[in-house]
Design a protein around this motif. Structure first.
Motif, mmCIF file in Angstrom:
data_model
loop_
_atom_site.group_PDB
_atom_site.id
_atom_site.type_symbol
_atom_site.label_atom_id
_atom_site.label_comp_id
_atom_site.label_asym_id
_atom_site.label_seq_id
_atom_site.Cartn_x
_atom_site.Cartn_y
_atom_site.Cartn_z
ATOM 1 N N MET A 382 0.809 -1.222 0.000
ATOM 2 C CA MET A 382 0.000 0.000 0.000
ATOM 3 C C MET A 382 0.835 1.262 0.000
ATOM 4 N N ASP A 383 2.105 1.162 0.423
ATOM 5 C CA ASP A 383 2.990 2.325 0.386
ATOM 6 C C ASP A 383 3.984 2.250 -0.767
ATOM 7 N N GLY A 384 3.761 1.329 -1.693
ATOM 8 C CA GLY A 384 4.637 1.185 -2.852
ATOM 9 C C GLY A 384 5.776 0.197 -2.682
ATOM 10 N N THR A 385 5.977 -0.317 -1.466
ATOM 11 C CA THR A 385 7.045 -1.287 -1.224
ATOM 12 C C THR A 385 6.722 -2.613 -1.912
ATOM 13 N N GLN A 386 7.736 -3.247 -2.480
ATOM 14 C CA GLN A 386 7.547 -4.535 -3.125
ATOM 15 C C GLN A 386 7.530 -5.650 -2.070
ATOM 16 N N GLY A 456 -0.162 -3.850 12.121
ATOM 17 C CA GLY A 456 -0.228 -2.633 11.325
ATOM 18 C C GLY A 456 0.313 -2.859 9.923
ATOM 19 N N VAL A 457 1.615 -2.661 9.755
ATOM 20 C CA VAL A 457 2.213 -2.795 8.424
ATOM 21 C C VAL A 457 2.079 -4.209 7.896
ATOM 22 N N ASP A 458 2.150 -5.224 8.769
ATOM 23 C CA ASP A 458 1.999 -6.611 8.303
ATOM 24 C C ASP A 458 0.591 -6.870 7.788
ATOM 25 N N THR A 459 -0.424 -6.327 8.474
ATOM 26 C CA THR A 459 -1.801 -6.464 8.006
ATOM 27 C C THR A 459 -1.985 -5.807 6.648
ATOM 28 N N VAL A 462 -0.519 -7.860 3.812
ATOM 29 C CA VAL A 462 -1.342 -9.013 3.442
ATOM 30 C C VAL A 462 -2.559 -8.554 2.642
ATOM 31 N N ALA A 463 -3.230 -7.514 3.126
ATOM 32 C CA ALA A 463 -4.409 -7.011 2.413
ATOM 33 C C ALA A 463 -4.038 -6.519 1.012
ATOM 34 N N ALA A 464 -2.856 -5.928 0.876
ATOM 35 C CA ALA A 464 -2.398 -5.485 -0.451
ATOM 36 C C ALA A 464 -2.246 -6.667 -1.390
#
Length: 625
Positions: A382-386, A456-459, A462-464
């Motif tokens: 969601m923040d552009g990270t691969q 947070g970021v892990d969720t 996964v959703a991404a």
């Protein structure tokens, strides 16, 4: 379509095994009968021929899970651990080959043992890790039983232990801070007292326990292994972001780095290599890149850092487990697993690289089946990270999809045997297995992103993944289910509460949902990890609250299944029961499967068959196909 019941009945060999001192036999844990028992089999000669009976001999027959068999130095006894009820309250058992007797060295203990232990070089004592004083510390116990003697208490949980070949020192791997571990070296006789921590300050400085350090700074280090002469200690450390192999010299007190690669070099072991001219030792270790690994050997010359290219060994494209070498260093044994191959023992000839399979877990009726192989991909977070992931791509798209979330979180999905993935893929589903931020296998920085941001970021990563499947036409928009085990079960619930419109159903296996309650009901060592990675619950109340899906169950739109074990010490079943009750009061569609006689990892085949079959049936009900 692959038959799920047949898949679930396929046994696997545990990666903790041992080779007898005379190089003739291998002891290993195998659930061939449906229960985890200890077996022994003949080790083939260097030519690949077996001597005598070629079959496996089952050494244990009682109920409960048995693991980590280790031969005594003289080969006359075999020690292993026993988990009676899934609670991970292990007992240490010694089997005597001559008398055929199994002796429990830790009967009726009120405390818990770790499954890791080690024989003393003379075979008269064993080191064990016990939480007798609240957290796991190192103790020495006689093979005749009796009271265990404390030798190291760092105040933090201990997880691994190895005795030096000369019997003078013990290396103990303990948690430190965050997700880091330290290797502490203990002088056995100096610290062999009733209260090692109290007597430490009275010892001469050179006899006090110390942590392996770079300069004055202890480093994150795991998997200690001694050189045959006891003068060096191997380990792996991510001080340079990726895990590399280091060697600590006890004379110079200097660390020499033996590998430097983009990827993880881990689980090193020394080999005696005195037959080679101008060569002191060889080492072996696993080398990974992404979702596969292999074994490398490296020759160490007079200066420990070798300029030679490592020699590579690989049974196939998958995951190689524990490594053991015969004493002449001519043969190595490893476990190997892939998406089409359950974990089995393999022997590799060191000179030729030829691999011979020693156990065969795959039944004949499945050996002819075609297994879909995953591909390693990267998708945009969601923040552009691969974000790295394994993808099982169906022949027809878009298709119903399952997003499977691994536990840990310090772990990652790799190219190994996974029954649920294989079955879902064979049904024509798209299967995505993300290695979200917080996973291992992609460097230290990747692993540490989720610290103080669990849920947070892990969720979001996964959703991404689900959004990626929709965007690429791989999944039907309203036919995506989410499921995971342990931390993956927790993230299943955060996905359902944070992104309720993405999912048609969710199945959380041995999850936790309320950080406060789960923390209060867990062992001290697990509480230590929680605080190191989420902060103190009182000082960081909002963080703990916002990361607990239990408080946001009203947001859930999809049907929920909760699967848990009544003896689970890691994610107590009380958390799932409370969540079920609250979901019912909210009028949500929820199903609870509670197995009273199981723990975090189910040990009984009948429970595994029931739980996994009902998980698949539940998700298939909403996915169709």
């Amino acid at each position: 379509m692959l038959n799920l019941t047949q898949l679930l009945r396929v046994p696997q060999v545990d990666p903790l095994f041992d080779i007898s001192p005379d190089n003739t036999k291998i002891a290993f844990a195998w659930n061939k009968t449906g229960e985890w028992q200890i077996y022994e089999t003949r080790l083939p000669s260097p030519s690949g021929r077996r001597v005598g009976d070629e079959g496996e001999v089952q050494l244990t027959h009682t109920s409960g899970g048995k693991f980590n068999p280790r031969y005594s130095p003289n080969g006359q006894q075999l020690a292993y651990v026993l988990d009676v009820d899934g609670s991970e309250s292990y007992h240490l058992i010694v089997y005597d080959f001559e008398s055929n007797q199994h002796t429990d060295l830790t009967p009726n203990i009120p405390h818990v043992l770790q499954p890791n232990f080690c024989w003393s070089p003379n075979g008269q004592r064993l080191t064990v890790l016990s939480n007798e004083h609240g957290h796991f510390s190192a103790y020495v116990i006689s093979i005749n039983g009796g009271e265990a003697k404390l030798i190291l208490d760092t105040g933090h949980p201990a997880w691994q232990v190895e005795w030096s070949p000369d019997g003078k020192r013990i290396a103990v791997c303990c948690e430190m801070h965050g997700q880091d571990y330290g290797i502490y070296v203990v002088d056995v006789e100096s610290c062999h007292s009733e209260d090692a921590s109290a007597s430490e300050e009275s010892l001469p400085r050179e006899e006090r326990p110390f942590a392996i350090a770079q300069g004055d700074m202890p480093i994150n280090a795991h998997a200690p292994k001694w050189a045959p002469d006891g003068k060096q200690l191997l380990f792996h450390s991510d001080s340079n972001d990726w895990f590399d192999i280091g060697s600590y010299n006890f004379d110079s007190k200097i660390i020499t780095w033996l590998t430097n690669s983009e990827g993880d070099s881990q689980f090193p072991i020394f080999l005696s290599d005195k037959s080679k001219t101008n060569s002191l030792y060889q080492i072996a270790y696993t080398q990974s890149k992404g979702t596969v690994n292999w074994i490398e050997t490296l020759r160490l010359r007079s200066a420990p850092l070798s300029e030679e290219t490592p020699k590579k060994y690989q049974v196939g494209k998958g995951i190689h487990g524990g490594i053991k070498f015969t004493s002449d260093s001519k043969r190595m044994v490893t476990t190997f697993s892939s998406p089409s191959q359950p974990s089995d023992l393999w022997m590799i000839d060191v000179d030729s690289g030829e691999a011979i399979q020693l156990t065969n877990s795959m039944p004949e009726e499945l050996s002819r089946e075609e297994f879909i192989m995953p591909e390693e991909i990267f998708y945009e977070g969601m923040d552009g990270t691969q974000i790295p992931a394994l993808l099982f791509r169906p022949s027809k798209t878009p298709a119903p999809a399952v997003v499977m979330i691994h536990g840990g979180p310090n772990w990652h999905y790799s190219m190994e045997w996974n029954v649920a993935m294989a079955h879902f893929a064979s049904r024509g589903y798209t299967v995505l297995a993300p290695n979200y931020r917080g996973s291992t296998g992609y460097g230290r920085a990747w692993q540490y992103v989720a610290r103080f941001d669990m849920g947070g970021v892990d969720t979001r990563d996964v959703a991404a993944g689900a959004q990626y499947l929709i965007r690429e036409g791989l999944a039907m928009k309203n036919k995506i289910a989410v499921t995971g085990r342990s931390h993956g079960g927790y993230l299943t619930m955060t996905c359902l509460t944070e992104f309720p419109d993405l999912w048609c159903a969710g199945s959380a296996v041995v999850p936790f949902m309320n950080w406060f309650k789960s923390h209060g009901d867990s062992r001290e060592d697990l509480q230590h990890w929680n605080i190191e990675n989420m902060g103190d619950p009182k000082e960081n109340y909002s963080r703990w609250y916002n990361a607990s899906p239990y408080f946001f169950l009203d947001r859930i739109n999809a049907p929920v299944q909760l699967i848990c074990g009544g003896n689970d010490p890691r994610c107590p079943s009380s958390d799932s029961i409370d969540a079920r009750d609250k979901l019912v009061s909210l009028g949500k569609d929820v199903e609870l499967l509670l197995y009273d006689d199981e723990g975090h990892g189910f040990l009984k085949l009948e429970n595994v068959l029931d739980a996994e079959s009902r998980r698949v049936e539940f998700l298939q009900r909403y996915l169709g196909g």
